[in-house]
Design a protein around this motif. Structure first.
Motif, PDB file in Angstrom:
ATOM      1  N   ARG A 187       0.990  -1.227   0.203  1.00 26.16           N
ATOM      2  CA  ARG A 187      -0.190   0.070   0.064  1.00 26.16           C
ATOM      3  C   ARG A 187       0.695   1.311  -0.038  1.00 26.16           C
ATOM      4  O   ARG A 187       1.916   1.337   0.400  1.00 26.16           O
ATOM      5  CB  ARG A 187      -1.020  -0.160   1.167  1.00 26.16           C
ATOM      6  CG  ARG A 187      -0.248  -0.025   2.303  1.00 26.16           C
ATOM      7  CD  ARG A 187      -1.275   0.139   3.821  1.00 26.16           C
ATOM      8  NE  ARG A 187      -0.641   0.089   5.016  1.00 26.16           N
ATOM      9  CZ  ARG A 187      -1.414  -0.201   5.902  1.00 26.16           C
ATOM     10  NH1 ARG A 187      -2.580  -0.372   6.121  1.00 26.16           N
ATOM     11  NH2 ARG A 187      -0.768   0.029   7.224  1.00 26.16           N
ATOM     12  N   GLN A 188       0.253   2.195  -0.734  1.00 28.63           N
ATOM     13  CA  GLN A 188       0.945   3.499  -0.495  1.00 28.63           C
ATOM     14  C   GLN A 188      -0.020   4.880  -0.295  1.00 28.63           C
ATOM     15  O   GLN A 188      -0.818   4.844  -1.071  1.00 28.63           O
ATOM     16  CB  GLN A 188       1.616   3.769  -1.788  1.00 28.63           C
ATOM     17  CG  GLN A 188       2.467   4.974  -2.119  1.00 28.63           C
ATOM     18  CD  GLN A 188       3.463   5.182  -3.355  1.00 28.63           C
ATOM     19  OE1 GLN A 188       3.227   4.293  -4.102  1.00 28.63           O
ATOM     20  NE2 GLN A 188       4.461   5.820  -3.033  1.00 28.63           N
ATOM     21  N   ARG A 246       5.900   3.362  -0.495  1.00 24.37           N
ATOM     22  CA  ARG A 246       5.022   1.991  -0.891  1.00 24.37           C
ATOM     23  C   ARG A 246       5.647   0.925   0.311  1.00 24.37           C
ATOM     24  O   ARG A 246       6.782   0.883   0.503  1.00 24.37           O
ATOM     25  CB  ARG A 246       5.138   1.433  -2.179  1.00 24.37           C
ATOM     26  CG  ARG A 246       4.163   0.272  -2.351  1.00 24.37           C
ATOM     27  CD  ARG A 246       4.372   0.097  -3.825  1.00 24.37           C
ATOM     28  NE  ARG A 246       3.749   1.221  -4.837  1.00 24.37           N
ATOM     29  CZ  ARG A 246       3.616   1.064  -6.084  1.00 24.37           C
ATOM     30  NH1 ARG A 246       3.797  -0.065  -6.705  1.00 24.37           N
ATOM     31  NH2 ARG A 246       3.027   1.967  -6.565  1.00 24.37           N
ATOM     32  N   TYR A 250      -1.802  -2.178  -3.600  1.00 22.83           N
ATOM     33  CA  TYR A 250      -1.293  -2.827  -4.937  1.00 22.83           C
ATOM     34  C   TYR A 250      -1.032  -4.270  -4.585  1.00 22.83           C
ATOM     35  O   TYR A 250      -0.536  -4.959  -3.663  1.00 22.83           O
ATOM     36  CB  TYR A 250       0.086  -2.104  -5.324  1.00 22.83           C
ATOM     37  CG  TYR A 250       0.022  -0.831  -5.705  1.00 22.83           C
ATOM     38  CD1 TYR A 250       0.079   0.193  -4.698  1.00 22.83           C
ATOM     39  CD2 TYR A 250      -0.318  -0.265  -6.834  1.00 22.83           C
ATOM     40  CE1 TYR A 250      -0.062   1.389  -5.034  1.00 22.83           C
ATOM     41  CE2 TYR A 250      -0.203   0.943  -7.164  1.00 22.83           C
ATOM     42  CZ  TYR A 250      -0.390   1.892  -6.386  1.00 22.83           C
ATOM     43  OH  TYR A 250      -0.184   3.233  -6.861  1.00 22.83           O
ATOM     44  N   PRO A 281       9.296  -3.719  -1.976  1.00 28.53           N
ATOM     45  CA  PRO A 281       9.047  -3.620  -3.440  1.00 28.53           C
ATOM     46  C   PRO A 281       9.918  -4.246  -4.566  1.00 28.53           C
ATOM     47  O   PRO A 281       9.372  -4.586  -5.545  1.00 28.53           O
ATOM     48  CB  PRO A 281       8.461  -2.296  -3.610  1.00 28.53           C
ATOM     49  CG  PRO A 281       8.203  -1.716  -2.335  1.00 28.53           C
ATOM     50  CD  PRO A 281       9.144  -2.559  -1.215  1.00 28.53           C
ATOM     51  N   GLY A 288      -3.583  -1.052  -8.799  1.00 31.12           N
ATOM     52  CA  GLY A 288      -3.784  -0.504  -7.607  1.00 31.12           C
ATOM     53  C   GLY A 288      -5.388  -0.271  -7.425  1.00 31.12           C
ATOM     54  O   GLY A 288      -6.136   0.056  -8.418  1.00 31.12           O
TER      55      GLY A 288
END
Length: 123
Positions: A37-38, A44, A94, A107, A116
């Motif tokens: 997630r971001q 991220r 994501y 990541p 996303g």
């Protein structure tokens, strides 16, 4: 080429639940999968990850006991069940896949990414 498509995001009140799904265009039987997630202005981060057969899972500390990652290889789908959602869970989520079967938590260790899905937790 692997295509990943996320679904299930939306707006939910604090304390509520959502289930995210990530469907692959090809079989990812031997691939470890992850949810990241971001949030705005933040990097991220990994939320959860699962090995190719589901035997091993990883959760970041902030979601332990609230989120559950699972997979159905026959359906080429990975799920993230999110319960007791908090405003700080608000982010774009994501889905990602690795070429290897072992869990990764950063990541750059993932090779394929979805576009996303937005999750908003607000009263």
């Amino acid at each position: 080429q692997v295509s990943l498509v996320e679904s299930g995001g939306g707006l939910v009140q604090p304390g509520g639940s959502l289930r995210l799904s990530c469907t692959s265009s090809v079989r990812t039987l031997s691939s470890a999968m992850g949810w990241f997630r971001q949030a705005p202005g933040k990097e991220r981060e990994v939320v959860a990850a699962i090995s190719w057969n589901g035997a091993n899972t990883y959760y970041t500390d902030s979601v332990k006991g609230r989120f559950t990652i699972s997979r159905d290889n026959a359906k080429k789908t990975v799920y993230l069940q999110m319960n007791i959602l908090k405003p700080e869970d608000t982010a774009i989520y994501y889905c990602a896949a690795r070429r290897t079967s072992v869990i990764g938590t950063i990541p750059p260790s993932y090779d394929y990414w979805g576009q996303g899905t937005q999750v908003n937790v607000s009263a």
